[in-house]
Design an enzyme around this catalytic site. Structure first.
Site, PDB file in Angstrom:
ATOM      1  N   CYS A   2       0.854  -1.191   0.000  1.00 32.28           N
ATOM      2  CA  CYS A   2       0.000   0.000   0.000  1.00 32.28           C
ATOM      3  C   CYS A   2       0.889   1.240   0.000  1.00 32.28           C
ATOM      4  O   CYS A   2       1.830   1.362   0.772  1.00 32.28           O
ATOM      5  CB  CYS A   2      -0.959   0.090   1.174  1.00 32.28           C
ATOM      6  N   ARG A  27       4.177  -0.368  -4.707  1.00 32.87           N
ATOM      7  CA  ARG A  27       3.841  -0.876  -3.369  1.00 32.87           C
ATOM      8  C   ARG A  27       2.560  -1.712  -3.359  1.00 32.87           C
ATOM      9  O   ARG A  27       2.239  -2.357  -2.355  1.00 32.87           O
ATOM     10  CB  ARG A  27       3.706   0.290  -2.390  1.00 32.87           C
ATOM     11  N   TRP A  76      -2.436  -2.876  -1.776  1.00 37.26           N
ATOM     12  CA  TRP A  76      -2.107  -4.302  -1.859  1.00 37.26           C
ATOM     13  C   TRP A  76      -3.034  -4.965  -0.862  1.00 37.26           C
ATOM     14  O   TRP A  76      -2.923  -4.760   0.343  1.00 37.26           O
ATOM     15  CB  TRP A  76      -0.645  -4.532  -1.498  1.00 37.26           C
ATOM     16  N   ASN A 102      -2.315   1.748   5.489  1.00 37.20           N
ATOM     17  CA  ASN A 102      -1.347   0.737   5.069  1.00 37.20           C
ATOM     18  C   ASN A 102      -1.031  -0.112   6.290  1.00 37.20           C
ATOM     19  O   ASN A 102      -0.631   0.445   7.312  1.00 37.20           O
ATOM     20  CB  ASN A 102      -0.081   1.428   4.552  1.00 37.20           C
ATOM     21  N   GLY A 103      -1.214  -1.406   6.197  1.00 32.86           N
ATOM     22  CA  GLY A 103      -0.915  -2.272   7.336  1.00 32.86           C
ATOM     23  C   GLY A 103      -2.098  -3.171   7.640  1.00 32.86           C
ATOM     24  O   GLY A 103      -2.976  -3.370   6.797  1.00 32.86           O
ATOM     25  N   GLU A 487      17.336 -19.074  -6.502  1.00 37.07           N
ATOM     26  CA  GLU A 487      17.011 -17.700  -6.916  1.00 37.07           C
ATOM     27  C   GLU A 487      16.496 -17.688  -8.367  1.00 37.07           C
ATOM     28  O   GLU A 487      15.535 -16.990  -8.685  1.00 37.07           O
ATOM     29  CB  GLU A 487      18.270 -16.823  -6.756  1.00 37.07           C
ATOM     30  N   LYS A 491      12.778 -16.332  -9.467  1.00 40.15           N
ATOM     31  CA  LYS A 491      12.561 -15.292 -10.478  1.00 40.15           C
ATOM     32  C   LYS A 491      11.557 -15.777 -11.525  1.00 40.15           C
ATOM     33  O   LYS A 491      10.671 -15.035 -11.944  1.00 40.15           O
ATOM     34  CB  LYS A 491      13.879 -14.924 -11.194  1.00 40.15           C
ATOM     35  N   GLU A 494       7.910 -15.976 -10.062  1.00 37.29           N
ATOM     36  CA  GLU A 494       7.214 -14.721  -9.793  1.00 37.29           C
ATOM     37  C   GLU A 494       6.984 -13.900 -11.062  1.00 37.29           C
ATOM     38  O   GLU A 494       6.011 -13.156 -11.129  1.00 37.29           O
ATOM     39  CB  GLU A 494       7.900 -13.897  -8.697  1.00 37.29           C
ATOM     40  N   HIS A 510      17.192 -38.358  -4.927  1.00 41.40           N
ATOM     41  CA  HIS A 510      16.331 -38.662  -3.772  1.00 41.40           C
ATOM     42  C   HIS A 510      14.870 -38.308  -4.031  1.00 41.40           C
ATOM     43  O   HIS A 510      14.083 -38.224  -3.104  1.00 41.40           O
ATOM     44  CB  HIS A 510      16.850 -37.939  -2.530  1.00 41.40           C
ATOM     45  N   LYS A 613       6.049  -5.026  -3.647  1.00 42.40           N
ATOM     46  CA  LYS A 613       7.490  -4.834  -3.465  1.00 42.40           C
ATOM     47  C   LYS A 613       7.883  -4.952  -2.000  1.00 42.40           C
ATOM     48  O   LYS A 613       8.910  -5.531  -1.675  1.00 42.40           O
ATOM     49  CB  LYS A 613       7.896  -3.467  -4.025  1.00 42.40           C
TER      50      LYS A 613
END
Ligand code: M6R
Length: 618
Positions: A2, A27, A76, A102-103, A487, A491, A494, A510, A613
């Site tokens: 947010c 955000r 968000w 926000n929160g 990593e 990438k 997402e 395994h 983000k």
């Protein structure tokens, strides 16, 4: 998550707010909304689900939203789906008060029940609307009637959780009241105008004078003044600072996406992160606020972090244990404190975070500090909550990272963790000064190696186009190549919404080898033939195993590694660097591969779906 913007001054608020929201859209982009105090004494709001452009279209020429005091929000979603109805601002029953947030208000369910028993009928599913009703009631009657600041203080005292709140009331023209606990909020001081935002990029165009708001503070803004208080109404001093970021640094600089730009900036981000940390004889961690004596008392290191930052911690484990002979555990921050880890004064907890706001990491470090461990933040965002709550901080200097997928910040985290490893080795005497100097010299050459890697990426871009229709991609690595594999898979997940998994190559037999079938693309991060011949041989065997089962092998190997060529359907060269530093070059092709596949599949590379983000909720 947010983004929040507020403006009070002499200019039309709407364009300034929309401009600020555009900079903060990274955000969260589930919805956007604005509220403006109209010259006629009303509060006018507009909000729309989806990206900011949807709101822009809904607003049209903005004629209905005239006025010079207002606020905006980009969301968000946490409580309530990403719909028009749940978009901020939220109003109280009178419609004369609006709130953005926000929160997460953790006790919102109890508060909502209380409001419903009093006859309030919420119109959204959000926790934020509860605050709007509480604030409206506090302003309407009782000891805080008519006083928006006192109402905000009183309401905040009842809230649990994390929040930045901003409120406007039609009866308080030219006034904005905001509050913060844990979620970010900065104040921009202009000439006859004031700004509020989740981060400074929203108002940098207009002022570079800023005030940092602390925990549990309320600020009341008019065009010419601001007053900071605590939740009890005691006046406080805001902390002034000057912002020296260039606005162009936060813009795309001619690249099609922020992510492309940020990938290209990696050599510079690494150089900036290393700059000033070696004086020719010693590793200097001058922002660190920990002496060599402090470092010598450490007998165990935990790295706590999330996502890519966690992967940087996995790399750090190899380097710190090897260089400083200290045990290192790497923990997902979201698991750390619930596991009851064994911590004491001799434990160093390294909290790695680009944003410095990630709630899981923040809570992990709070837990560590309560257990008396020393916390060092490795952070990219100056003055963010995580470094503020840590005993010491080592800043990465990657510059603002806007693309949701971490690229330059990840490489900078890896580099900063190496610096920490060398500093620990220096303090503990596990390396001679000449070895430290040689290691730093090798690190200092890495920006050029990354530049060289970037120059050879056209084949990777072509490969990306080619793999766009693959159903899945698997990644294999050994030693520091293992976190690189993780990593690379993150990438791809997402950005391209493709099934991707990273494995330690030794684990293949395994279980994961059962996934291998004809044509499955497998990306293999090869250990160095010269420095790790045994691992290299084992990896060649792994490649043979998957190739014989039909996998399409894409091998990342150091230049001149001829032995692997016969087993690679596609061979991607990276420069030869010391083995522990390999992640800094080997990650780059994987970032580009993921971006290209996502582009070929038609996805928004900077704003992958469902992600934000900064993840400021647990
Ligand atoms: O701001 P942080 O470094 O604390 O963020 C941690 C993760 O949320 C972040 O690395 C995330 O995994 C990225 N989207 C990965 O590209």
């Amino acid at each position: 998550m947010c983004g929040i913007v507020g403006y009070v001054g002499g200019r039309a608020a709407l364009p300034l707010i929309m401009g600020g929201l555009a900079r903060l859209e990274y955000r969260g982009y589930d919805s956007a909304g604005v509220a403006i105090q109209s010259p006629g004494g009303e509060l006018v709001t507009a909000k729309k689900a989806g990206v900011l452009d949807n709101l822009r279209t809904a607003i049209g020429d903005g004629a209905d939203l005239a006025g010079s005091t207002g606020m905006g929000h980009t969301r968000w979603a946490t409580h309530g789906g990403p719909t028009d109805r749940n978009a901020h601002p939220h109003a109280d029953g009178s419609g004369r008060l609006a709130v953005i947030h926000n929160g997460i208000i953790e006790n919102f369910a109890a508060l909502r029940t209380e409001l419903e028993s009093a006859g309030v009928e919420p119109v959204s599913d959000t926790d934020t609307e509860v605050v709007a009703h509480l604030l409206g009631a506090a302003f309407a009657a009782g000891p805080t009637a008519g006083d928006l600041t006192a109402s905000m203080q009183a309401v905040c005292r009842r809230l649990h959780g994390t929040f930045t709140l901003v409120a406007l009331h039609a009866d308080r023209p030219g006034e904005i009241v905001a509050a913060r606990r844990s979620s970010p909020l900065v104040l921009g001081v202009g000439d006859g105008e004031m700004f509020l935002a989740s981060d400074v990029s929203a108002f940098l165009e207009y002022t570079r004078d800023a005030v940092e708001l602390g925990q549990d503070q309320v600020v009341t803004l008019t065009a010419d003044s601001y007053l900071v208080t605590d939740f009890l109404g005691n006046p406080l001093q805001g902390k002034h600072f000057h912002v020296d970021w260039e606005i162009a640094e936060a813009e795309r600089g001619g690249y099609p996406t922020f992510m492309d730009k940020e990938i290209a900036e990696q050599p510079e981000a690494l150089a900036n992160t290393l700059r000033g940390h070696f004086d020719g004889r010693h590793i200097l961690l001058d922002e660190q606020r920990m002496s060599d004596d402090d470092l010598r008392t450490i007998d165990k290191v935990f790295v706590v972090a999330c996502g890519s930052a966690y992967h940087s911690g996995l790399v750090a484990k190899y380097a710190i244990e090897h260089w400083a002979r200290l045990p290192v555990e790497v923990e997902l921050a979201s698991e750390f404190r619930y596991r009851d880890p064994i911590l004491d004064r001799a434990t160093l907890v390294v909290a790695v975070s680009q944003s410095g706001e990630t709630m899981d990491t923040l809570e992990a470090l709070r837990h560590a500090r309560r257990q008396k461990a020393t916390v060092l933040a490795v952070c990219n965002t100056n003055g963010a909550q995580i470094p503020r709550e840590s005993d010491a901080v080592l800043y990465t200097h990657a510059g603002p990272e806007i693309g949701v997928a971490s690229t330059k910040a990840f490489l900078a985290q890896v580099a900063a963790n190496y610096l920490l490893g060398l500093a620990l080795a220096q303090a503990r005497g596990t390396k001679y000064p000449s070895e430290i100097a040689a290691d730093f010299d090798q690190l200092a050459q890495i920006p050029d190696a990354v530049r060289a890697t970037l120059a050879g990426m056209d084949p990777v871009r072509r490969l990306g186009q080619d793999l766009a229709t693959a159903p899945a991609v698997l990644f294999l690595g050994r030693h520091v190549g293992y976190p690189v594999a993780l990593e690379g898979a993150l990438k791809l997940k997402e950005l391209a919404y493709m099934h991707a998994e990273g494995f330690a190559a030794g684990e293949l037999k395994h279980g994961p080898i059962a996934l291998v079938e004809d044509g499955l693309p497998m990306v293999i991060v090869m250990p160095s033939a010269k420095s790790h011949p045994m691992l290299h041989r084992k990896m060649l065997s792994n490649i043979r195993e998957v190739q014989s089962r039909g996998a399409r092998t894409i091998v990342i190997a150091e230049e001149g590694d001829d032995t692997v060529a016969p087993f690679a359907d596609t061979l991607i060269d990276v420069p030869i660097v010391p083995p522990l530093l390999q992640p800094l070059v080997a990650t780059v092709p994987l970032q580009i591969l993921a971006a290209e596949i996502a582009r070929a599949r038609g996805y928004d590379i900077d704003k992958p779906r469902n992600l934000a983000k900064s993840v400021t909720v647990e």
